[in-house]
Design a protein around this motif. Structure first.
Motif, short mmCIF file in Angstrom:
data_model
loop_
_atom_site.label_atom_id
_atom_site.label_comp_id
_atom_site.label_asym_id
_atom_site.label_seq_id
_atom_site.Cartn_x
_atom_site.Cartn_y
_atom_site.Cartn_z
N ILE A 103 0.84 -1.26 0.06
CA ILE A 103 0.05 0.00 0.05
C ILE A 103 0.87 1.24 -0.05
O ILE A 103 0.69 2.08 -0.63
CB ILE A 103 -0.99 -0.03 1.28
CG1 ILE A 103 -1.96 -1.26 1.05
CG2 ILE A 103 -1.78 1.26 1.34
CD1 ILE A 103 -2.77 -1.52 2.42
N ALA A 104 1.97 1.42 0.91
CA ALA A 104 2.78 2.50 0.96
C ALA A 104 3.39 2.96 -0.29
O ALA A 104 3.80 3.94 -0.19
CB ALA A 104 3.90 2.20 1.95
N HIS A 105 3.41 2.40 -1.45
CA HIS A 105 3.79 2.82 -2.76
C HIS A 105 2.94 3.15 -3.93
O HIS A 105 3.16 3.14 -4.76
CB HIS A 105 4.92 1.75 -2.99
CG HIS A 105 6.24 1.70 -2.22
ND1 HIS A 105 6.89 2.52 -2.09
CD2 HIS A 105 6.45 0.82 -1.27
CE1 HIS A 105 8.11 2.33 -1.08
NE2 HIS A 105 7.72 0.96 -0.57
N ARG A 128 9.62 14.23 -0.92
CA ARG A 128 9.91 13.41 0.01
C ARG A 128 9.42 11.83 -0.24
O ARG A 128 10.22 10.98 -0.41
CB ARG A 128 9.85 13.79 1.43
CG ARG A 128 10.51 14.94 2.07
CD ARG A 128 10.24 15.28 3.17
NE ARG A 128 11.29 16.31 3.65
CZ ARG A 128 11.00 17.22 4.71
NH1 ARG A 128 10.06 16.56 5.76
NH2 ARG A 128 11.67 18.00 4.96
N LEU A 129 8.44 11.75 -0.52
CA LEU A 129 7.88 10.35 -0.92
C LEU A 129 8.62 10.16 -2.52
O LEU A 129 8.73 8.76 -2.76
CB LEU A 129 6.05 10.71 -1.40
CG LEU A 129 5.53 10.89 0.00
CD1 LEU A 129 4.23 11.13 -0.17
CD2 LEU A 129 5.60 9.54 0.93
N ARG A 130 8.68 10.96 -3.38
CA ARG A 130 9.11 10.76 -4.49
C ARG A 130 10.92 10.29 -4.36
O ARG A 130 11.15 9.12 -4.77
CB ARG A 130 9.42 11.95 -5.48
CG ARG A 130 8.13 12.04 -6.44
CD ARG A 130 8.47 12.98 -7.56
NE ARG A 130 9.06 14.32 -7.10
CZ ARG A 130 8.40 15.29 -6.69
NH1 ARG A 130 7.03 15.22 -6.36
NH2 ARG A 130 9.13 16.38 -6.47
N ASP A 131 11.36 11.01 -3.71
CA ASP A 131 12.68 10.48 -3.09
C ASP A 131 12.91 9.08 -2.45
O ASP A 131 13.69 8.16 -2.87
CB ASP A 131 13.35 11.34 -2.17
CG ASP A 131 13.70 12.79 -2.76
OD1 ASP A 131 13.92 12.96 -3.89
OD2 ASP A 131 13.93 14.01 -1.91
N SER A 135 14.72 5.59 -4.18
CA SER A 135 15.65 5.19 -3.30
C SER A 135 15.41 3.40 -3.21
O SER A 135 15.90 2.61 -3.00
CB SER A 135 15.96 5.90 -1.98
OG SER A 135 14.77 5.66 -1.11
N ALA A 136 14.04 3.31 -2.73
CA ALA A 136 13.50 1.92 -2.67
C ALA A 136 13.40 1.13 -4.12
O ALA A 136 13.81 -0.02 -4.11
CB ALA A 136 12.02 2.09 -2.31
N ALA A 137 13.55 2.09 -5.30
CA ALA A 137 13.66 1.08 -6.63
C ALA A 137 15.02 0.75 -6.88
O ALA A 137 15.42 -0.05 -7.55
CB ALA A 137 13.06 2.16 -7.56
N HIS A 138 16.04 1.30 -6.08
CA HIS A 138 17.43 0.91 -6.70
C HIS A 138 17.77 -0.11 -5.76
O HIS A 138 17.87 -0.68 -4.86
CB HIS A 138 18.29 2.46 -6.15
CG HIS A 138 18.09 3.44 -6.88
ND1 HIS A 138 17.99 3.38 -8.48
CD2 HIS A 138 17.79 4.64 -6.88
CE1 HIS A 138 17.82 4.37 -8.95
NE2 HIS A 138 17.49 5.26 -8.04
#
Length: 138
Positions: A103-105, A128-131, A135-138
């Motif tokens: 859900i968080a994404h 901040r959510l985009r950042d 960072s989660a995608a990397h």
């Protein structure tokens, strides 16, 4: 009472012996303190922007509310879910962790987070959510 705003802010609060800091028990402490702030009975109220904006909106004075960002605040706050410390509670935590991670994404989750933020703070949270997502995608 029993709130945390992150270790940096908590340390400032707990070490401010010269400040007049009031802990106020009650049913809806934040609503009554927000009302007192509006009536100029208190000078400042520490809390999360969305909750203050929502309360000020529901009380009809959201355009009179000034919110400031604290540089000591973490970029994003982490929330917790508590369950009974038994087998069923542990199973529920496992299920909730998995569901919340999904859900968080989502865009719906992000829309809910910014819904009750004042316009001047929405771009900050959105960045901040985009950042976080990058960072989660990397």
């Amino acid at each position: 009472m029993s709130r945390s705003f992150g270790s940096n802010i908590d340390n400032v609060i707990n070490s401010s012996h010269d400040a007049n800091i009031i802990s106020r028990p009650g049913r809806d402490t934040l609503a009554s303190l927000t009302y007192m702030l509006h009536k100029k009975r208190i000078d400042i109220l520490l809390g999360y922007p969305s909750e203050h904006y929502y309360l000020a909106h529901s009380m009809g004075f959201e355009n009179e509310l000034t919110q400031l960002t604290l540089s000591e605040a973490p970029k994003l706050s982490v929330g917790y879910i508590g369950c009974t410390n038994n087998e069923q509670g542990h199973a529920m935590i496992t299920l909730l962790d998995k569901a919340l991670e999904e859900i968080a994404h989502t865009q719906s989750f992000e829309d809910i987070l910014v819904r009750w933020l004042p316009d001047n703070l929405k771009p900050i949270l959105e960045k901040r959510l985009r950042d976080r997502n990058e960072s989660a995608a990397h």
